[in-house]
Structure formats: C-alpha cells, structure tokens
Design a protein around this motif. Structure first.
Motif, PDB file in Angstrom:
ATOM      1  N   ARG A  59       0.250  -8.940 -17.685  1.00 60.70           N
ATOM      2  CA  ARG A  59       0.568  -8.682 -16.271  1.00 60.70           C
ATOM      3  C   ARG A  59       0.105  -7.287 -15.860  1.00 60.70           C
ATOM      4  NH1 ARG A  59       4.445  -5.826 -14.394  1.00 60.70           N
ATOM      5  NH2 ARG A  59       5.621  -5.887 -16.354  1.00 60.70           N
ATOM      6  N   LEU A  60       0.357  -6.301 -16.724  1.00 63.22           N
ATOM      7  CA  LEU A  60      -0.062  -4.935 -16.411  1.00 63.22           C
ATOM      8  C   LEU A  60      -1.585  -4.822 -16.418  1.00 63.22           C
ATOM      9  CD1 LEU A  60       2.560  -2.912 -18.482  1.00 63.22           C
ATOM     10  CD2 LEU A  60       2.433  -3.083 -15.987  1.00 63.22           C
ATOM     11  N   GLU A  61      -2.230  -5.522 -17.357  1.00 67.38           N
ATOM     12  CA  GLU A  61      -3.697  -5.511 -17.400  1.00 67.38           C
ATOM     13  C   GLU A  61      -4.269  -6.080 -16.109  1.00 67.38           C
ATOM     14  OE1 GLU A  61      -5.756  -4.302 -19.504  1.00 67.38           O
ATOM     15  OE2 GLU A  61      -4.783  -4.123 -21.450  1.00 67.38           O
ATOM     16  N   LEU A  62      -3.676  -7.201 -15.631  1.00 65.77           N
ATOM     17  CA  LEU A  62      -4.152  -7.818 -14.392  1.00 65.77           C
ATOM     18  C   LEU A  62      -3.921  -6.893 -13.209  1.00 65.77           C
ATOM     19  CD1 LEU A  62      -5.282 -10.222 -12.854  1.00 65.77           C
ATOM     20  CD2 LEU A  62      -2.965 -11.168 -12.752  1.00 65.77           C
ATOM     21  N   GLU A  63      -2.750  -6.255 -13.189  1.00 67.94           N
ATOM     22  CA  GLU A  63      -2.460  -5.328 -12.093  1.00 67.94           C
ATOM     23  C   GLU A  63      -3.425  -4.152 -12.110  1.00 67.94           C
ATOM     24  OE1 GLU A  63       1.256  -2.576 -10.374  1.00 67.94           O
ATOM     25  OE2 GLU A  63       1.547  -3.892 -12.111  1.00 67.94           O
ATOM     26  N   GLU A  64      -3.693  -3.625 -13.328  1.00 62.58           N
ATOM     27  CA  GLU A  64      -4.624  -2.501 -13.441  1.00 62.58           C
ATOM     28  C   GLU A  64      -6.022  -2.898 -12.985  1.00 62.58           C
ATOM     29  OE1 GLU A  64      -6.567   0.477 -16.831  1.00 62.58           O
ATOM     30  OE2 GLU A  64      -5.106  -1.050 -17.398  1.00 62.58           O
ATOM     31  N   GLN A  65      -6.490  -4.094 -13.403  1.00 59.61           N
ATOM     32  CA  GLN A  65      -7.833  -4.535 -13.037  1.00 59.61           C
ATOM     33  C   GLN A  65      -7.937  -4.753 -11.539  1.00 59.61           C
ATOM     34  OE1 GLN A  65     -10.452  -4.748 -15.236  1.00 59.61           O
ATOM     35  NE2 GLN A  65     -11.622  -4.924 -13.355  1.00 59.61           N
TER      36      GLN A  65
ATOM     37  N   THR B  14     -12.446   0.646  -6.518  1.00 60.16           N
ATOM     38  CA  THR B  14     -13.907   0.663  -6.531  1.00 60.16           C
ATOM     39  C   THR B  14     -14.460   0.323  -5.154  1.00 60.16           C
ATOM     40  OG1 THR B  14     -13.957   0.065  -8.876  1.00 60.16           O
ATOM     41  CG2 THR B  14     -15.963  -0.335  -7.587  1.00 60.16           C
ATOM     42  N   GLY B  15     -13.870  -0.701  -4.519  1.00 55.90           N
ATOM     43  CA  GLY B  15     -14.313  -1.073  -3.178  1.00 55.90           C
ATOM     44  C   GLY B  15     -14.105   0.039  -2.174  1.00 55.90           C
TER      45      GLY B  15
ATOM     46  N   LEU C 147     -10.436   7.028   3.563  1.00 57.03           N
ATOM     47  CA  LEU C 147     -10.748   6.285   2.342  1.00 57.03           C
ATOM     48  C   LEU C 147     -10.562   7.152   1.103  1.00 57.03           C
ATOM     49  CD1 LEU C 147     -13.914   4.368   3.593  1.00 57.03           C
ATOM     50  CD2 LEU C 147     -11.700   3.372   3.038  1.00 57.03           C
ATOM     51  N   ASP C 148     -10.830   8.458   1.235  1.00 62.12           N
ATOM     52  CA  ASP C 148     -10.579   9.396   0.136  1.00 62.12           C
ATOM     53  C   ASP C 148      -9.100   9.378  -0.251  1.00 62.12           C
ATOM     54  OD1 ASP C 148     -12.423  10.748  -1.343  1.00 62.12           O
ATOM     55  OD2 ASP C 148     -12.846  12.256   0.186  1.00 62.12           O
ATOM     56  N   GLU C 149      -8.244   9.392   0.753  1.00 66.10           N
ATOM     57  CA  GLU C 149      -6.804   9.371   0.505  1.00 66.10           C
ATOM     58  C   GLU C 149      -6.396   8.058  -0.156  1.00 66.10           C
ATOM     59  OE1 GLU C 149      -4.993  10.052   4.261  1.00 66.10           O
ATOM     60  OE2 GLU C 149      -5.660  12.144   4.433  1.00 66.10           O
TER      61      GLU C 149
ATOM     62  N   GLU D 158      -4.772   7.491  -3.871  1.00 67.14           N
ATOM     63  CA  GLU D 158      -3.542   6.718  -4.038  1.00 67.14           C
ATOM     64  C   GLU D 158      -3.743   5.608  -5.073  1.00 67.14           C
ATOM     65  OE1 GLU D 158      -0.563   3.810  -1.436  1.00 67.14           O
ATOM     66  OE2 GLU D 158      -2.169   4.935  -0.442  1.00 67.14           O
ATOM     67  N   MET D 159      -4.901   4.916  -5.000  1.00 69.12           N
ATOM     68  CA  MET D 159      -5.203   3.866  -5.969  1.00 69.12           C
ATOM     69  C   MET D 159      -5.307   4.446  -7.385  1.00 69.12           C
ATOM     70  SD  MET D 159      -5.356   0.794  -4.856  1.00 69.12           S
ATOM     71  CE  MET D 159      -5.394  -0.103  -3.302  1.00 69.12           C
ATOM     72  N   THR D 160      -5.910   5.616  -7.505  1.00 72.41           N
ATOM     73  CA  THR D 160      -6.039   6.262  -8.806  1.00 72.41           C
ATOM     74  C   THR D 160      -4.667   6.535  -9.405  1.00 72.41           C
ATOM     75  OG1 THR D 160      -8.158   7.277  -8.199  1.00 72.41           O
ATOM     76  CG2 THR D 160      -6.937   8.284 -10.015  1.00 72.41           C
ATOM     77  N   GLU D 161      -3.752   7.029  -8.597  1.00 73.70           N
ATOM     78  CA  GLU D 161      -2.398   7.312  -9.071  1.00 73.70           C
ATOM     79  C   GLU D 161      -1.691   6.030  -9.497  1.00 73.70           C
ATOM     80  OE1 GLU D 161       0.999   8.815 -10.358  1.00 73.70           O
ATOM     81  OE2 GLU D 161      -0.854   9.921  -9.922  1.00 73.70           O
ATOM     82  N   ARG D 162      -1.894   4.950  -8.732  1.00 74.32           N
ATOM     83  CA  ARG D 162      -1.265   3.677  -9.094  1.00 74.32           C
ATOM     84  C   ARG D 162      -1.838   3.131 -10.401  1.00 74.32           C
ATOM     85  NH1 ARG D 162      -1.492  -0.178  -3.964  1.00 74.32           N
ATOM     86  NH2 ARG D 162      -0.451  -1.572  -5.454  1.00 74.32           N
ATOM     87  N   ILE D 163      -3.174   3.286 -10.578  1.00 73.25           N
ATOM     88  CA  ILE D 163      -3.806   2.848 -11.825  1.00 73.25           C
ATOM     89  C   ILE D 163      -3.246   3.639 -13.007  1.00 73.25           C
ATOM     90  CG2 ILE D 163      -5.985   2.835 -13.107  1.00 73.25           C
ATOM     91  CD1 ILE D 163      -7.380   2.151 -10.456  1.00 73.25           C
TER      92      ILE D 163
END
Length: 438
Positions: free
Chosen positions: A143-149, A156-157, A299-301, A305-310
């Motif tokens: 589940r965590l792997e799927l969430e991370e991916q 990336t988008g 988009l930078d922000e 935010e995505m980086t922190e969640r990853i």
C-alpha cells in the motif's frame, strides 16, 4: 528445535557410486571434488530423499550401474528416511518405529532449502515478495509502495508542467517601458470622429457653393438670352437681374466662406491610435509572462508539497521495516525490490547474495535447520569463512559443494569418480585465518 541432517548414505544416484557423509551440526560442510565427479549429485540425492518425487532427477540411476539407487538420511529428530529403486519408493520411520510418508517430511522440510538456486534465480520482485511474506508486512508495504509511486508520478507531472511554464515564460517578450494596464483609445477616437464630422460639414458647404455658382451661371445666361430675344420684357429682365444680383451676392458670400474653410488632418490621431495598439500589445505580452511565472511558482509549491509527502511515505516504509523481524539485519524492500545494506541484488557481492538468500529461505520454515548450496567455488576462502561463521552463529546447518582437488583445507569430504574420500576435517574456530567453520 530445527531439524538437521545427522548422516547421509547415497548409492548409484546420477554420478554417485557410494558416498557417506556426517555433516557438521552447525556451520558449513563442504563437499569437494573436480568437475563431473558427483558433488552436485550428492545434493540432488538429499533433495530427492527429503523433497519427494518433485525433486527426483529425471535420470536418477547412475549410468552403467547394475544396482538401483539407494538413499538413507538420518535426521536430528530421529526420523530415518530411505528411498530404494529407480522410482525411489519411500520409507519414513520415526524414533518409535511408526511409519510415515512424504507429508510428514513436508511438515518440517522447506522446498527452497533443498533448491537454493531456485530462490537465487527468482526475479528481484519475487525475492522481495518472499521476504515480505515472511515478515508479514507485505500488504502494508505494498500500500505504501503504491502511494509512493502515485505521488511520485503526480510530482513528476507537476515538475514537467512547472518546467514548461518556466520555459514558456522565459521565451515570452518582456517590455519594461510598457505601462501596467492597457491604454484606452476612446478619447482619441471621439476627437477623430468630431474632426471627421466637421470636415464633412465643410465638404457639404463646398458642394453648396458649387451649386450656387452653377445656378448663377445659368441665370446669367438666361438673362442675356432674354435680353437679346425679348427686349421688351423689362420686368422679367429686371426680376431676373434682381435674381442674378441676389444670387451673386449669395455666391460672393458662399465663395468667401468656402475659401476660408480649412480641413483638419486626422493623421496625428491615427498615429497615436497605432501607438496605443503597440503599447497595449506590450502590456499583453508582459501580462502573459507574469501569468506564466506565477503558474510556475504555484507548481513549484505543489512540487515541494509532493516531495514532502513522498518523503513521509518513505519514512513510513522504513519505520514499517524497522519494526519487522527480519531474517537478516540490513535486508529491506525498496520500490518493490529486495535490498541488503542499501544495495540492490545485482549490486551485492556473491557472499552477500548467498547470505541474504540463505537467511530468507531458512526463515520460510524455521523447523528446517539446513540449507543445500551448490557451487561454493564462486566464493573465495575468506568469504566462505565468513559465511560459515555466520551459519554457526545462526545455528544453521549448510551443506555445500565446491570445485576442489582436495589439496586445500576447505572440504569435509572429496568426491572422486563417484566415491567419497575422507579428508582431515579442520577444527571449529573463530580465527579468520582458518577460512571456514565446521
């Protein structure tokens, strides 16, 4: 207590003619010999004896032998396993003399312990799934792997869109001299319309003067004609003369007025209107660039935010594995792949792969206290020593093969032409110079 092999007798199996072996209870027992002498055949015989028909070699009987295969394995739990004949009929006897079968053996023998190369040949994801199944965190980690991916793909988008916006903004023109807001042309257009209306009135007056001049010329001609033709029509003549006089007076006034009229030019206004459109085009360029830069910042922000969640998901994965009972410290699963000491499988050394595989297979069924390992010649003496010490510390019995002429101290027995030849067994020791542990 984990079941181990106390003794082994093999006759007429594959290349083996007759081999007897009492492996060390813990640590590493090495079967040596040159290529083609029957080393691997000994391991295949053990696998057949304990693993059943699914482990039976396709050509089990030794070529040229008049006698069928015979296998006898005595286990540490007192069970004696015997197979006889080409098909390997099974006899299992417990310490009380009760008979058993393959089901009894399967209850404490791990299939992969009899066939470690099968685990080694698995793809990296299957190795990882095997480990996760052992430690019981497969579903949570998946589940965590799927969430991370998913988060990684989203980030990336966003990063691609951000870079596109930044690139587009950089390519857009910027006009520092342009005002912040578009310039209105309404006042200039109104002035232009007033001038054009006034010029229209002037043109109408010019046309009127022309009309009066034509009327005056016609009247003059009429008067002359009347005077020549009708000398007696004095009143008509006087009336016409009066008309001529009036028209002449009006003509003089109109002519004078027309000569005084002066058209005004709209060229200046038209030039100003053109300049306004140029200015407003710059304003629009500036606004588009500012919009693109603002969107890139947003988009930078989002990217941050995505980086922190990853990173949060990755920390959760690490915490999940930290709390797990791993077969070997340093084992982990990253992005669905097995790693050891932070290295993926193809970046591990041969000894690391061997140790990781053995630890995982051993944990699959703790009741099975032994593992068979072929082709130990791929490991140097120091690696074998380390592997043997680790196995002894783990209370694990490892029976392996190694290409050797018997002229070193690495082998417990040496196989020559299908027979076992005893060698002087080195004593157990923790000394690194001893090279291996019995």
């Amino acid at each position: 207590m984990a079941v181990k092999i106390n003794s082994l007798e093999v006759e007429n199996v594959k290349r083996v003619k007759a081999v007897a072996l009492e492996p060390s209870e813990d640590g590493l027992t090495v079967i040596g010999g040159r290529n083609g002498q029957g080393k691997t055949s000994v391991l295949d015989a053990i696998a057949w004896a304990l693993g059943g028909d699914r482990k039976r070699p396709s050509d089990a009987k030794r070529d040229g032998s008049a006698t069928d295969p015979h296998l006898r394995v005595e286990l540490s739990n007192g069970i004696v396993v015997e197979r006889r004949g080409k098909s390997g009929s099974l006899k299992v006897t417990d310490p009380e003399g009760r008979k058993g079968g393959q089901q009894l053996l399967d209850s404490f023998v791990e299939s992969l312990a009899l066939d470690l190369p099968k685990f080694l040949a698995m793809n990296d994801k299957d190795k990882a799934r095997t480990l996760l199944g052992i430690i019981g965190v497969g579903e949570d980690l998946a589940r965590l792997e799927l969430e991370e991916q998913t988060l990684y793909n989203q980030r990336t988008g966003i990063g691609q869109m951000r870079d596109q916006k930044k690139g587009a903004a950089a390519d857009m023109p910027m006009h520092p001299d342009a005002p912040a807001e578009p310039v209105s042309a309404m006042a200039l257009i109104q002035s232009q319309q007033e001038i054009l209306a006034k010029n229209g009135e002037n043109q109408a007056k010019r046309q009127k003067a022309e009309q009066l001049k034509t009327a005056y010329d016609n009247a003059t001609n009429d008067a002359l004609l009347i005077q020549e033709q009708i000398a007696g029509m004095q009143k008509a003549l006087e009336a016409k003369c009066e008309e001529v006089s009036d028209l002449h007076a009006d003509l003089l006034i109109a002519k004078k007025t027309a000569e005084q009229l002066q058209d005004e030019s709209t060229a200046e206004i038209e030039e100003e209107l053109q300049q306004i459109e140029t200015v407003n085009a710059k304003v629009r360029d500036n606004q588009r660039r500012l919009d693109a830069e603002r969107e890139a910042e947003e988009l930078d922000e989002q990217y941050a935010e995505m980086t922190e969640r990853i990173e949060s998901v990755r920390r959760a994965k690490m915490d999940l594995l930290k709390g797990a009972d791993l077969p070997l410290p340093g084992l982990a699963v990253e992005n669905g792949l097995l790693t050891y000491q932070g290295r993926k499988w193809d970046c591990m050394s041969g000894s690391e792969q061997l140790r990781a595989a053995t630890a995982i297979v051993r944990r699959l069924k703790p009741e099975c206290g032994f593992v068979l390992v072929d082709k130990l010649e791929q490991c140097d003496p120091q690696t074998l020593a380390e592997f043997g010490r680790w196995a002894e510390e783990e209370g694990l019995q490892i029976i392996g093969t190694r290409v050797s002429a018997g002229d070193d101290d690495m082998c417990s027995i040496v196989i020559e032409d299908g027979y076992s030849i005893d060698t002087e067994k080195p004593a157990k020791t923790a000394d690194l110079d001893q090279k291996w542990v019995m």
